[in-house]
Design a protein around this motif. Structure first.
Motif, PDB file in Angstrom:
ATOM      1  N   ASP A  59       7.468   2.262  -0.360  1.00 32.45           N
ATOM      2  CA  ASP A  59       7.147   2.775   0.967  1.00 32.45           C
ATOM      3  C   ASP A  59       8.389   3.141   1.772  1.00 32.45           C
ATOM      4  OD1 ASP A  59       8.218   0.351   1.695  1.00 32.45           O
ATOM      5  OD2 ASP A  59       6.346  -0.486   2.483  1.00 32.45           O
ATOM      6  N   ASP A  74       0.364  10.652   4.724  1.00 30.98           N
ATOM      7  CA  ASP A  74       0.434  10.958   6.150  1.00 30.98           C
ATOM      8  C   ASP A  74       0.539  12.478   6.286  1.00 30.98           C
ATOM      9  OD1 ASP A  74       0.844  11.062   8.853  1.00 30.98           O
ATOM     10  OD2 ASP A  74       2.235   9.374   8.900  1.00 30.98           O
ATOM     11  N   VAL A 108      -3.734   9.418   8.418  1.00 35.57           N
ATOM     12  CA  VAL A 108      -3.107   8.509   7.461  1.00 35.57           C
ATOM     13  C   VAL A 108      -4.191   7.979   6.529  1.00 35.57           C
ATOM     14  CG1 VAL A 108      -1.777   6.398   7.143  1.00 35.57           C
ATOM     15  CG2 VAL A 108      -1.330   7.870   9.123  1.00 35.57           C
ATOM     16  N   GLN A 143      -3.419   0.402  -3.149  1.00 37.64           N
ATOM     17  CA  GLN A 143      -3.123  -0.915  -2.590  1.00 37.64           C
ATOM     18  C   GLN A 143      -2.913  -1.907  -3.730  1.00 37.64           C
ATOM     19  OE1 GLN A 143      -6.132  -3.572  -0.599  1.00 37.64           O
ATOM     20  NE2 GLN A 143      -4.966  -2.967   1.219  1.00 37.64           N
ATOM     21  N   GLU A 165      -4.896   5.605   3.138  1.00 38.81           N
ATOM     22  CA  GLU A 165      -4.375   4.602   2.201  1.00 38.81           C
ATOM     23  C   GLU A 165      -4.801   5.014   0.802  1.00 38.81           C
ATOM     24  OE1 GLU A 165      -3.995  -0.021   2.665  1.00 38.81           O
ATOM     25  OE2 GLU A 165      -5.963   0.439   1.795  1.00 38.81           O
ATOM     26  N   SER A 222       0.834  -1.202   0.000  1.00 36.76           N
ATOM     27  CA  SER A 222       0.000   0.000   0.000  1.00 36.76           C
ATOM     28  C   SER A 222       0.866   1.248   0.000  1.00 36.76           C
ATOM     29  CB  SER A 222      -0.921   0.023   1.227  1.00 36.76           C
ATOM     30  OG  SER A 222      -1.795  -1.088   1.221  1.00 36.76           O
ATOM     31  N   ARG A 223       0.243   2.327  -0.513  1.00 37.39           N
ATOM     32  CA  ARG A 223       0.881   3.640  -0.439  1.00 37.39           C
ATOM     33  C   ARG A 223      -0.012   4.525   0.417  1.00 37.39           C
ATOM     34  NH1 ARG A 223       1.076   8.541  -3.455  1.00 37.39           N
ATOM     35  NH2 ARG A 223      -0.534   7.806  -4.912  1.00 37.39           N
ATOM     36  N   PHE A 224       0.608   5.254   1.335  1.00 41.12           N
ATOM     37  CA  PHE A 224      -0.147   6.042   2.303  1.00 41.12           C
ATOM     38  C   PHE A 224       0.196   7.526   2.179  1.00 41.12           C
ATOM     39  CE2 PHE A 224       0.258   1.806   4.095  1.00 41.12           C
ATOM     40  CZ  PHE A 224      -1.041   1.517   4.494  1.00 41.12           C
ATOM     41  N   LYS A 250      -7.243   6.760   9.120  1.00 41.19           N
ATOM     42  CA  LYS A 250      -6.733   6.576  10.466  1.00 41.19           C
ATOM     43  C   LYS A 250      -6.355   7.937  11.042  1.00 41.19           C
ATOM     44  CE  LYS A 250      -4.926   1.933   9.532  1.00 41.19           C
ATOM     45  NZ  LYS A 250      -3.716   1.078   9.474  1.00 41.19           N
TER      46      LYS A 250
END
Length: 378
Positions: free
Chosen positions: A339, A6, A294, A299, A296, A2-4, A243
């Motif tokens: 990541d 933040d 955060v 994915q 996502e 996954s790439r998030f 999140k």
């Protein structure tokens, strides 16, 4: 894999209202203070407006007088209609009497022509006929007068009814204004600010002074504002989860829902505002808190990855060293998500390839090597 995204974010109350006075007067009661929890409709403060009480009493008196006027007018209508009925009865009798006298006069004229009666008897019959005819006129005049009285009484009643409606409207208006003398909570929430004390003179918010008396915030649900960079907008969707790590609650990680997306970029920052709804039923979170959010963004299921230190670049080419028959082989690859710990390989490697991670700087293509697994397995 996954790439998030933040990013820092700000928490705000789901609803916030500054409460003003709409009636001028002196504060007679202040029932809440900052931090107090209130329910929708709770009275927060009371403004003393004695002139409105007097105005309401005056308007109610005018209403009572108008109602009495209606009753009086209706009584007059009933009386006038009775007089009209009496006049109509009199007309019927007068018309019957007139018919009789007219017949009698006609007969006496015939008798007088044959010299059967005297002139005096003829004159008496003529007088009685004229009197009966006059009585008919009087009865008709009384009917017209009674009908005029009915119309006049009905007009007076209509005017009184109009006065009743006007008085009702004035009473409702005054009662509405008096209701403004109570400052009430618009929704369930907490009092964030109290800017008034008992005995203070407050002015209507329609005047030049517009200082709020209270600020009430709804905090059972919070809005979290996030600025999403232009490059990541395509990966953010309404209804997705996020999140949330509040700064004031160390270690806490909460899950909110992406509820609103602006669908418009800010020209100065090239970012798009997004709102996350976060439940706060236990009241731990507060308006104005900061948080780290955060998201996502992307994915990839069953992604083939290699440790990030294994990658090498030569101009625009990315490659790794693999081990084939105890020799180093330069293997160009194409990468995907990164990541910072592992990098997705989209092309150039098989699942069972042996990739050099440590010592890649000491070898070159076709170097003889002895590979040792990083996990220690043989």
């Amino acid at each position: 894999m996954s790439r998030f995204l933040d990013v820092p974010a700000t928490m705000e109350a789901y609803e916030q209202a500054d409460l003003y006075a709409k009636a001028s007067g002196y504060i007679s009661e202040v029932r809440v203070d900052i931090g107090d929890r209130v329910k929708a409709g709770d009275v927060l403060a009371v403004i003393d407006v004695p002139e409105m009480v007097k105005e309401l009493a005056e308007t109610q008196a005018l209403h009572a007088a108008a109602v009495a006027g209606v009753r009086t007018a209706e009584s007059k209508i009933v009386q006038a209609k009775k007089m009209e009925d009496v006049a109509k009865s009199m007309l019927v009798r007068a018309q019957a009497e007139h018919t009789l006298k007219k017949t009698t006069l006609h007969r006496r004229k015939e008798l007088f022509g044959g010299t059967a009666i005297t002139q005096e008897q003829l004159d008496e019959a003529q007088n009685q006929h004229d009197i009966a005819e006059a009585e008919v006129g009087i009865a008709e005049a009384k009917i017209a007068a009674a009908q005029a009285d009915v119309a006049g009484a009905e007009a007076f009643r209509d005017a009184a009814l109009a006065n009743v409606e006007v008085a009702k409207v004035r009473i409702e208006k005054t009662q509405t204004l008096m209701s403004y003398a109570q400052i009430v909570a618009p929704f369930d929430g907490v009092v964030a600010r109290r800017l008034v004390d008992r005995g203070a003179l407050v002015q209507s918010a329609t005047t030049s002074r517009t200082t709020p008396l209270f600020t009430v915030q709804r905090t059972d649900m919070l809005r979290i504002f996030v600025e999403v960079p232009e490059s990541d907008i395509a990966f953010v969707h309404k209804g997705g989860s996020a999140k949330v790590r509040p700064y004031g609650l160390a270690g806490a990680e909460l899950v909110g829902t992406i509820a609103r997306i602006a669908s418009s970029l800010k020209p100065d920052t090239r970012t798009m505002r997004m709102e996350i709804d976060l439940k706060n039923e236990d009241g731990r979170l507060m308006n104005g808190m900061y948080a780290q959010v955060v998201l996502e963004l992307d994915q990839r299921a069953n992604a083939l990855t290699v440790p990030a230190p294994a990658l090498l670049t030569d101009g625009k080419e990315t490659f790794v060293y693999t081990v084939v028959n105890d020799r180093a082989v330069r293997t160009p690859i194409k990468t995907g998500l990164d990541d910072g710990i592992r990098v997705q390989v989209t092309d150039g490697l098989d699942d069972d390839a042996l990739v050099v991670v440590t010592g890649k700087g000491l070898i070159s293509a076709d170097s003889k090597v002895r590979a040792v697994r990083m996990d220690g397995r043989s």
